[in-house]
Structure formats: C-alpha cells, structure tokens
Write a protein that holds these residues in place. Structure first.
Motif, PDB file in Angstrom:
ATOM      1  N   GLU A 124     -10.376  30.565 -23.162  1.00 18.11           N
ATOM      2  CA  GLU A 124      -9.974  30.144 -24.506  1.00 18.11           C
ATOM      3  C   GLU A 124      -9.837  28.627 -24.603  1.00 18.11           C
ATOM      4  OE1 GLU A 124      -7.915  32.909 -23.480  1.00 18.11           O
ATOM      5  OE2 GLU A 124      -7.855  34.286 -25.185  1.00 18.11           O
ATOM      6  N   HIS A 125     -10.049  28.138 -25.812  1.00 15.99           N
ATOM      7  CA  HIS A 125     -10.118  26.701 -26.087  1.00 15.99           C
ATOM      8  C   HIS A 125      -8.856  25.946 -25.593  1.00 15.99           C
ATOM      9  CE1 HIS A 125     -11.827  23.484 -28.813  1.00 15.99           C
ATOM     10  NE2 HIS A 125     -10.595  23.032 -28.655  1.00 15.99           N
ATOM     11  N   HIS A 126      -7.685  26.414 -25.996  1.00 21.21           N
ATOM     12  CA  HIS A 126      -6.472  25.674 -25.611  1.00 21.21           C
ATOM     13  C   HIS A 126      -6.089  25.893 -24.148  1.00 21.21           C
ATOM     14  CE1 HIS A 126      -4.907  23.372 -29.066  1.00 21.21           C
ATOM     15  NE2 HIS A 126      -5.852  24.067 -29.658  1.00 21.21           N
ATOM     16  N   SER A 128      -8.390  25.997 -21.906  1.00 25.41           N
ATOM     17  CA  SER A 128      -9.272  24.995 -21.285  1.00 25.41           C
ATOM     18  C   SER A 128      -8.638  23.608 -21.361  1.00 25.41           C
ATOM     19  CB  SER A 128     -10.645  24.962 -21.982  1.00 25.41           C
ATOM     20  OG  SER A 128     -11.311  26.179 -21.799  1.00 25.41           O
ATOM     21  N   HIS A 129      -8.103  23.252 -22.548  1.00 21.41           N
ATOM     22  CA  HIS A 129      -7.414  21.952 -22.654  1.00 21.41           C
ATOM     23  C   HIS A 129      -6.262  21.880 -21.645  1.00 21.41           C
ATOM     24  CE1 HIS A 129      -9.467  20.021 -25.911  1.00 21.41           C
ATOM     25  NE2 HIS A 129      -9.073  20.847 -26.861  1.00 21.41           N
ATOM     26  N   ALA A 130      -5.477  22.957 -21.596  1.00 20.79           N
ATOM     27  CA  ALA A 130      -4.293  22.971 -20.714  1.00 20.79           C
ATOM     28  C   ALA A 130      -4.724  22.798 -19.253  1.00 20.79           C
ATOM     29  CB  ALA A 130      -3.526  24.279 -20.896  1.00 20.79           C
ATOM     30  N   VAL A 147      -2.593  19.634 -28.238  1.00 18.95           N
ATOM     31  CA  VAL A 147      -2.588  19.462 -29.691  1.00 18.95           C
ATOM     32  C   VAL A 147      -3.963  18.951 -30.119  1.00 18.95           C
ATOM     33  CG1 VAL A 147      -1.369  18.409 -31.637  1.00 18.95           C
ATOM     34  CG2 VAL A 147      -0.157  18.695 -29.470  1.00 18.95           C
ATOM     35  N   ASP A 148      -4.615  19.695 -31.019  1.00 22.79           N
ATOM     36  CA  ASP A 148      -5.930  19.230 -31.495  1.00 22.79           C
ATOM     37  C   ASP A 148      -6.145  19.628 -32.945  1.00 22.79           C
ATOM     38  OD1 ASP A 148      -6.576  21.925 -31.408  1.00 22.79           O
ATOM     39  OD2 ASP A 148      -8.193  21.708 -29.938  1.00 22.79           O
ATOM     40  N   GLY A 149      -7.386  19.583 -33.390  1.00 23.26           N
ATOM     41  CA  GLY A 149      -7.722  20.032 -34.741  1.00 23.26           C
ATOM     42  C   GLY A 149      -7.607  21.545 -34.800  1.00 23.26           C
ATOM     43  N   GLY A 357     -10.114  15.241 -25.410  1.00 20.70           N
ATOM     44  CA  GLY A 357     -10.761  15.940 -26.521  1.00 20.70           C
ATOM     45  C   GLY A 357     -11.623  17.093 -26.022  1.00 20.70           C
ATOM     46  N   ASP A 358     -12.552  17.547 -26.867  1.00 22.58           N
ATOM     47  CA  ASP A 358     -13.275  18.773 -26.537  1.00 22.58           C
ATOM     48  C   ASP A 358     -14.252  18.625 -25.376  1.00 22.58           C
ATOM     49  OD1 ASP A 358     -11.786  20.182 -28.237  1.00 22.58           O
ATOM     50  OD2 ASP A 358     -13.362  20.631 -29.683  1.00 22.58           O
ATOM     51  N   SER A 359     -14.724  17.401 -25.098  1.00 23.07           N
ATOM     52  CA  SER A 359     -15.578  17.257 -23.908  1.00 23.07           C
ATOM     53  C   SER A 359     -14.787  17.677 -22.674  1.00 23.07           C
ATOM     54  CB  SER A 359     -16.098  15.827 -23.764  1.00 23.07           C
ATOM     55  OG  SER A 359     -15.039  14.909 -23.713  1.00 23.07           O
TER      56      SER A 359
HETATM   57 FE   LIG Z   1      -9.925  20.990 -28.916  1.00 22.44          FE
END
Ligand SMILES: [Fe+2]
Length: 595
Positions: A124-126, A128-130, A147-149, A357-359
C-alpha cells in the motif's frame, strides 16, 4: 536476492534495486527521459538499476509496486460517483486513463520485465512511504508520520515501527491512525499553490519560498477551509474545493469569495517587503500591494501547515512513546515545517527519507518486501543519496571530443578542488556534474551549481541570469558539518539527518547570517546542507579550500538545471545546460570547460 522497487503512473516515477538488502541503485525516471516529474513506466530507471547491479530482468527475485492499483481505482470510482454529475469531467478522464493504463499495471510490469506473476508484489501507498523512511533510518524503533496528497484512500498516517537488527526484534510497521481522502493536507497545500499562481505538484516549494515575505494575517480564513483538532487530525470543508470533482480546478468559487481573485499564473512577484525601495524594474505600487496580499496568504497556509504537523507529531509521540520520528510523504518536503518539527516537537531524533515524495515509494515498497514480507534482518542505513548513474572518464572525454569542445583535464582531485574553490572566491559561478547523481529532488554536490555565498548579488545573478527563475526563490548553503553550529541555531549537527539532504530550514546565528547573504533567506534562515568527507570527498574538499581562502566554510548550492527542466544526468545534459546559461565554468568528471 534481487528486489526491484517501482513507482509510477501518478507522480514521480522511479526504480530502485536492493541486492541482499543493500541499496545499490535508485533513480527517478525524469533524469533519463528529461520529462520533469515523469510519471510514465520507468523503463530507463529500471534498466539503469539492473545494469548497476550487474543483472538482467531474469535475475530479479521480486518486483514490488508502491501501491495497490485496485484500491485506488475504487477510491476514484466512488469519490467521483459521489459528486456526480458535477464530477462528470473528472470521472470521464480518469476512466479513460485507468482503462488505458492503470488497471493493467500488473500485466504491463510482467510484460515489460518478462517475469512470472508470483514475483510481483504490491504494498500500500502509505506503507511504502512509511517503510521508505523507517527502513532507511538508523533506529531500532520509531514513530512514523506520513503525509501526502493521497495514496489509495489514505492521505495521512501515524504509525509505530520496530526493527530486527540482530535477531532479537521484529521488523514491523503498524499504521495506527489514518486520515482519508478527500481530507488531505497535501491537497490543501496544492489548492493554495494553484491559487497563488503556481503549478500543482511542482510549485509547492515556491509557496514556501513566498511565505517569509508575508505575514500570517489570514490564519482565521484558512481555518474556515480546514478544521484542525488538538491532536492534529483535521477535515476540509469541501465546499471550498473542487479537486474531488474537477480535473483542472483545485478550489471552488466559495474559496475565491474568501481569498479573492487567484494570482495570475507565474506573474511577476514583488512586494513592499521584497523591494523596500520600490526598485523592481516593473514596480507598480498597486501591484506590489496586491502581491503583498498573496504573500500573506502564503504565510498563512504555511503557518497552518506547520502548526497542524506539529500537533500530529505530538499525537504520534504520545501514541507511540518513541523518541524517534520517521517522516515521509510529499508534505515532508516542506523543509520549514521539518525544521520546526526537529526543534519544537518532543522527539529527540528525526529522520526524513531524502526522496519523501512518490518516487521514494519505490524504495519503501522494496524495503518493506525485504524486511517485513520476507523477514530479513536489518543491516542497511541510508547514509547518503548518491545512488544514481555515473559516467566514466572515457564516456565524458568522448562526448567532449565529439562536440569539439576545448577542455582541461585534472589528474588530481586535490588540484581540481583547488581550482573550483579559487573560481568561487573570484566570484565565478561554477557547475559540477561528477559521480553518481542524487536520489530525491535535491542536488547535493554531484549535479550542482555552486557560487560564493558572501556576495549578496549572487542571489540575483544565479536566479535571473543562470537559472532564469523567480528572483524571490532562495538558495541553500552547503556547510562543512563541523561548522554548522557556528552559523546556525543548532547543536550536534551530526545527529540531524535531514540536514544531509537539505530537508530542514534553521535560523542563522545573529552575527553569521549577514556574512553569507546569498544563502540567508528573508528573516534570517537557511535550508542547510551539511557536508562530511565520507559522503562526498571532492565536494567536502572544495568547501574546505574555500574556507581556507575566505574563512567561510559555506558555498551556495543549487541544482544544476534550468527553470522547468529536470536536473542534469549525462555529460551531454551538463554541456547543453552549461551552454544555455550564464554559468562560467563546468567541472564535468575531471574535465574543466570554460566559457
Ligand atoms: Fe504519496
């Protein structure tokens, strides 16, 4: 074990390669394709990662994608149908792109790489960020704030993570609380970015650059569009926004009734604060007053963003009981907010992924698979961001010879560093393209333009004659780490990880800011980059030699690109950018090219 992490089809596309848990390559697609914020399938970045790792696609054990496409599809479907028929335009456009590209992500990845279905994983997106921040940090355990868009549904998470370094712990990330679309701090900031005349997903840092020239006089109005609770949780009043039902408008007419007419896209910006003597070439008192209003709005949204993030951090601190904080998500690029979190929150130590960011999701997806899904012990800590492609001396020489360019070659790095420091001391603006390019949006000395920070005029020269960008945009100081606490209000610089990546703004010490006016922002702050010999020997040596000549251990550093273009990658990119700008010399590998 070869794990390829991928992010694409939304914001910045990227690929990373983990080999037995070591990060051997990481790159954003835009550096190769030369399309700024390229979000297409990152075929160039993948091919670079595989060649850096000395493998082919057949050697890949797992490919990990940074979000779950079907969950995201569900969000777009249900949120656009929820506002139908107003959202007809966004519904139609997103269905076209989803049916053309995004629903077939799985098939496309398998097809492009020629791998079997079992090797493809989704995180999942967040998450992955975490993972991109925690599994790159040096911590055993930490609180996490992303925290993102928006990802699939989530826009904000607070979590707790633990690591297994020696067989005694557990690699685990628990996302404990979340805020969901459409309530999003990133999309709120983007709506103000659009209102203030900049491009969404591109101009957010320009809003941050504009903010110091204003006063936060509109905080009450900002709080009409976002309600923030004491614990930092928030919701947006959607009557003020259009991003959920429009493809090209982020805010509604009600927003305009509150804040006035939007600023004309990329119009000239000056205010009584930027030009107290009224000496801007286009000076008009009425325009300056209108611009002051926009600067005040920028200061207000920036202040609310910072205060909200600080409240979330306190909530994360209380919820997790950890003294360490890991930050990621596009909002973690807000270096002013990061500085305040580092100084004012209860956490002892803060780590920010250099590509928050998303990269960076590509890295997080791979790290999550390696540590959590496959249960491998931790050993990797991200010490630097020099993870992109580098070019050999032969490749550089051939490029120069083919172009018929006259150059000088340095056999010795020390002599080259001396030449660079002398150029800077003489007031020349130099560019450097050398070694591996940086991971994340910041140039950190390998694809940089450097100048003398003592000369106030450098701000204007580099902004208007070299990068052709807005004159109010500030530059960053690169400082020898051991001197950081002499110039800035901080201590123990070696423990402040975000400073390595130019991800936090700190106040200057009163007597020092005026010595380096070209990198001191209005109000007396700097977006500091600390430099240590072990991370980048040549860059360190240039600053050291500049210090020996001038007594100032700081150089001005800005990314080596022109306005609107990605940072240079290849020798040809460097030569082209150099020739189209007012830069005096180009240090390309160990070659020097002069104008
Ligand atoms: Fe993101």
């Amino acid at each position: 074990m070869n794990i390829l992490g991928l992010s694409c089809f939304y914001h910045d596309a990227a690929a990373v390669l983990l080999q037995d848990g070591d990060l051997v390559a990481a790159a954003e697609e835009e550096r190769f394709s030369r399309v700024k914020h390229d979000h297409g399938f990152p075929k160039h970045a993948i091919s670079y990662c595989l060649s850096e790792g000395g493998i082919t696609a057949q050697d890949i054990d797992y490919v990990v994608f940074y979000e779950k496409p079907l969950l995201k599809f569900e969000r777009i479907l249900s949120s656009t149908l929820g506002t139908y028929p107003m959202s007809w335009g966004v519904f139609r456009e997103s269905m076209i792109t989803w049916f053309n590209d995004k629903l077939w992500i799985k098939g496309q990845i398998l097809g492009e790489l020629g791998i079997e279905t079992e090797k493809l994983l989704f995180v999942e997106h967040h998450l992955s960020h975490a993972a991109s921040t925690f599994f790159a940090s040096p911590y055993k355990e930490a609180a996490i704030l992303t925290v993102d868009g928006v990802g699939e549904w989530t826009t904000t998470t607070i979590g707790k993570a633990t690591a297994d370094w020696d067989g005694s712990g557990e690699n685990k990330i628990d996302l404990l609380n979340e805020i969901r679309y459409p309530h999003s701090l990133g999309l709120l900031y983007s709506a103000f970015t659009a209102f203030l005349g900049f491009r969404v997903n591109n101009g957010e840092y320009k809003v941050m650059g504009m903010a110091p020239y204003g006063k936060p006089t509109r905080i009450e109005d900002v709080h009409k569009v976002i309600r923030v609770a004491a614990d930092g949780s928030f919701d947006l009043d959607m009557d003020y926004f259009s991003f959920h039902r429009s493809t090209n408008r982020a805010f509604s007419s009600k927003f305009e009734q509150l804040f006035g007419e939007p600023r004309v896209h990329d119009s000239v910006f000056y205010t009584p604060t930027t030009h107290p003597n009224g000496d801007h070439p286009d000076w008009d008192r009425d325009v300056a007053a209108i611009n002051q209003n926009y600067a005040d709005i920028a200061a207000s949204i920036q202040a609310v963003t910072e205060d909200t993030l600080l409240k979330m951090c306190e909530n994360a601190y209380d919820t997790t009981g950890s003294n360490n904080l890991c930050l990621a998500g596009g909002v973690a690029l807000n270096s002013v907010a990061n500085g305040r979190i580092m100084r004012e929150s209860s956490f002892d130590s803060v780590f920010v992924q250099p590509a928050p960011g998303d990269s960076g999701g590509a890295l997080g997806a791979a790290l999550y698979a390696h540590h959590v899904l496959l249960g491998n012990k931790r050993k990797f800590v991200q010490e630097h961001a020099y993870l992109g492609k580098q070019y050999t001396a032969d490749e550089i020489k051939n490029t120069l010879d083919n172009a018929g360019i006259y150059y000088k070659h340095f056999d010795n790095d020390d002599v080259m560093a001396e030449s660079m420091a002398s150029d800077l001391n003489e007031g020349k603006v130099i560019s450097v393209a050398r070694g591996r390019f940086e991971w994340g949006p910041r140039a950190l000395g390998n694809r940089s333009i450097l100048a003398d920070p003592r000369r106030d005029e450098m701000k204007e020269i580099v902004n208007t004659k070299i990068k052709f960008r807005e004159p109010f945009r500030p530059f960053a100081p690169a400082i020898l780490e051991r001197f950081a606490s002499d110039y800035y209000q901080l201590s123990d610089a070696e423990k402040l990880y975000p400073l390595r990546y130019m991800l936090a703004v700190y106040p200057t010490k009163d007597d020092k800011g005026s010595n380096i006016p070209a990198v001191t922002h209005f109000g007396g702050t700097g977006r500091v980059q600390t430099v240590r010999n072990e991370w980048n020997t040549l860059y360190h040596s240039v600053i050291e030699k500049f210090w020996e000549k001038t007594g100032v251990p700081v150089v001005l550093n800005t990314s080596f690109n022109l306005r609107g273009e990605p940072i240079v990658n290849t020798p040809s990119d460097a030569i082209s950018t150099f020739s189209r700008s007012g830069i005096d010399s180009l240090y390309l590998g160990n070659y020097l090219i002069k104008k």
